[in-house]
Design an enzyme around this catalytic site. Structure first.
Site, PDB file in Angstrom:
ATOM      1  N   CYS A  76       0.782  -1.240   0.000  1.00 37.59           N
ATOM      2  CA  CYS A  76       0.000   0.000   0.000  1.00 37.59           C
ATOM      3  C   CYS A  76       0.813   1.290   0.000  1.00 37.59           C
ATOM      4  O   CYS A  76       0.750   2.081  -0.947  1.00 37.59           O
ATOM      5  CB  CYS A  76      -0.927   0.009   1.207  1.00 37.59           C
ATOM      6  N   HIS A 132      -2.791   6.345   4.542  1.00 38.11           N
ATOM      7  CA  HIS A 132      -1.707   5.373   4.744  1.00 38.11           C
ATOM      8  C   HIS A 132      -0.336   5.901   4.324  1.00 38.11           C
ATOM      9  O   HIS A 132       0.485   5.166   3.781  1.00 38.11           O
ATOM     10  CB  HIS A 132      -2.015   4.055   4.015  1.00 38.11           C
TER      11      HIS A 132
END
Length: 562
Positions: A76, A132
């Site tokens: 990610c 994130h």
């Protein structure tokens, strides 16, 4: 004659490119909607032959440009950091793993981001979904990195209804934020539905005289595998439970994108818009995803981990209904979208991304011929320090115990511990992994530290040519060594116990910004004892505030049913 035709084609391409740039300068910049989906596998879309129904995505891709040679990173944070900066991980210090929730680490503040540059170009910028990219300090938050509004999560994963997120088993907290505040009142909504509604609100309230950048980073289809009942009922005949829930989540994404596009049409944005759709990495086969027939999956540098679902849909495309084989990387969106916005970097030498709009829209030769996937000196097998890895396997050029991967032209080279290299067939059997785990096992990873594939001729990475083509291995090892000369040191600080949400009212939130000025110390080695004592007196207030917010939001919800 052939030379004359070639010269004419090159001249025509140059004229076309120049004309396109002039057209960009003379017109209003387009509205840009970038949809990033979390953990969608290569096989998990209808037009790749999946059993998952994605009629909206299939139609949008079919009417636009399908990117079938498109690459991202295997996990990610690395993909998102390269989208935001246009730089490889080795140039941001984020070359090792994800940014964990308790790490005092975030996207380097001295590196400009895509939304920051777009705002300088006159855009209104909004983000919905998963960040994130670190949040240890207030200046790391999306609203401090170029976005004028933000509704979403800061960590890497969480419950799709309650928005509770855990880092390990010992640190759990609420992770849904509207701007910089915890959005307790929105708990209970399904994440994909909630984010879709916020996007529609933005489109309804925005002044269209200002170009708009919408970054829609959906939390789906990341674990935990959760979906509303009406979506699950579509796949009740699928015997594999993880696959059933995963498929329902993908259908939720399909519906979401359809609603966003309908809103673009109804509000008058559509004819001046560019929609980009991208997965952030390959699917996780043990959590319902499927990258078949590609090798490997999320977390690996095999094709199944880095070759992504991607397409562009726009009325502004010069050519439509085509499949592009142009070599494109997620870092290319930074210069490409800035170019579409009419923004010119004063010095682009620091960028690793390329402007690929001409290749996508007009079919011109793609400026990208090479991708450095990563060089991660932190990730190597325990005890794997041997002169043989450099002097024999690495031909005296490169330490092949270092995890690295590069593609140049048709060739792809991998070294070190590059992740699980199995092939995972479609997971439609009721028994799940037990039945198919042994069907397609890797046979070329034991005792090896160098692999070479012609991924144009062999996209499934079944024929390792490292021994047959040593001259290609030598060239690509040398390229890795050259790239490594430009790398900054990896930033991988240990987790900070003061990040625990229980010290901040049960919420994942910046924790270093609360330290008194001049007393921050070193992020990588915080004085946890002193800081813990200092926070004891304030965390009670934080918890009381959080309690009042919870009680207030529950009273508001209860009032709706009176």
């Amino acid at each position: 004659m052939d030379a004359l035709v070639l010269c004419f084609s090159l001249a025509l391409g140059l004229i076309h490119t120049t004309a396109e740039k002039v057209l960009r300068r003379g017109s209003v910049p387009p509205h840009i909607v970038f949809v990033m989906v979390d953990d969608q596998g290569f096989n998990d879309i209808g037009y790749h032959g999946s059993e998952i129904h994605t009629p909206v995505l299939d139609q949008l891709a079919g009417e636009g440009v399908k990117l079938e040679n498109y690459y991202v990173q295997p996990i990610c944070s690395p993909t998102r950091s390269q989208l935001m900066t246009g730089r490889y991980q080795i140039h941001t210090g984020l070359q090792h793993s994800i940014i964990r929730a308790r790490q005092p680490l975030c996207l380097p503040p001295d590196i400009p981001t895509l939304p920051e540059r777009l705002r300088q170009a006159g855009y209104s910028t909004h983000m919905v979904g998963k960040w994130h990219l670190g949040f240890c300090r207030p200046e790391c938050l999306p609203t401090s990195r170029g976005f004028q509004s933000f509704l979403g999560s800061l960590t890497g994963s969480g419950d799709h209804f309650s928005f509770q997120s855990c880092d390990g088993t010992e640190a759990c907290g609420f992770d849904l934020h509207d701007g910089t505040r915890p959005a307790w009142e929105l708990s209970g909504n399904y994440s994909t539905r909630l984010y879709t509604e916020r996007v529609k609100e933005i489109l309804r309230s925005h002044d269209q005289r200002t170009p708009l950048f919408l970054y829609v980073a959906l939390q789906a289809v990341h674990t935990p595998l959760q979906a509303p009942g009406h979506l699950l009922r579509r796949y009740q005949t699928l015997g594999n439970r993880p696959r059933r829930h995963y498929a329902a989540m993908v259908s939720g994404v399909d519906e979401s994108v359809g609603e966003i596009v309908n809103e673009l049409r109804e509000r008058g944005y559509y004819n001046k818009s560019v929609l980009i759709y991208s997965s952030d990495n390959g699917g996780q086969p043990l959590s319902g995803g499927c990258n078949w027939p590609l090798r490997g999956g999320k977390g690996s540098y095999w094709e199944g981990g880095v070759r992504a679902v991607g397409f562009v849909h726009s009325p502004l495309l010069k050519r439509k209904r085509v499949v592009s084989q142009a070599l494109i990387h997620v870092s290319d969106w930074y210069p490409t979208l800035l170019s579409l916005a009419g923004y010119s970097e004063s010095d682009s030498s620091h960028l690793d991304g390329q402007d690929v709009w001409g290749a996508i829209s007009s079919g011109l030769p793609c400026p990208r011929t090479e991708i450095l996937f990563n060089i991660d000196p932190v990730s190597r097998r325990h005890g794997e320090v041997s002169p043989r890895l450099l002097n024999v396997n690495g031909l005296g050029i490169w330490d092949t115990g270092v995890r690295a991967a590069i593609r140049a032209g048709d060739w792809k080279l991998l070294t070190g511990n590059v992740g699980d290299g199995d092939w995972f067939p479609p997971q439609t059997m009721p028994g799940g992994p037990q039945q198919w785990q042994g069907m397609e096992k890797r046979r070329d990873q034991r005792g090896k530290s160098v692999w070479l594939f012609n991924v144009t001729a062999d996209p499934f990475e079944r024929v390792d040519l490292a021994e047959a083509r040593p001259e290609v291995v030598k060239v690509l090892l040398a390229r890795l060594a050259e790239y490594n000369q430009t790398a900054v040191p990896p930033r991988n600080p240990p987790d900070d116990p003061m990040a625990d949400p229980q010290l901040h009212g049960g919420v994942w939130t910046p924790w270093l910004g609360q330290v008194e000025e001049g007393d921050e110390g070193d992020d990588e080695e915080p004085d946890n004892t002193n800081r813990k004592a200092r926070f004891k007196s304030t965390c009670r207030v934080c918890k009381l505030r959080a309690l009042f917010k919870k009680v207030g939001s529950r009273m508001q919800r209860a009032a709706l049913f009176l």
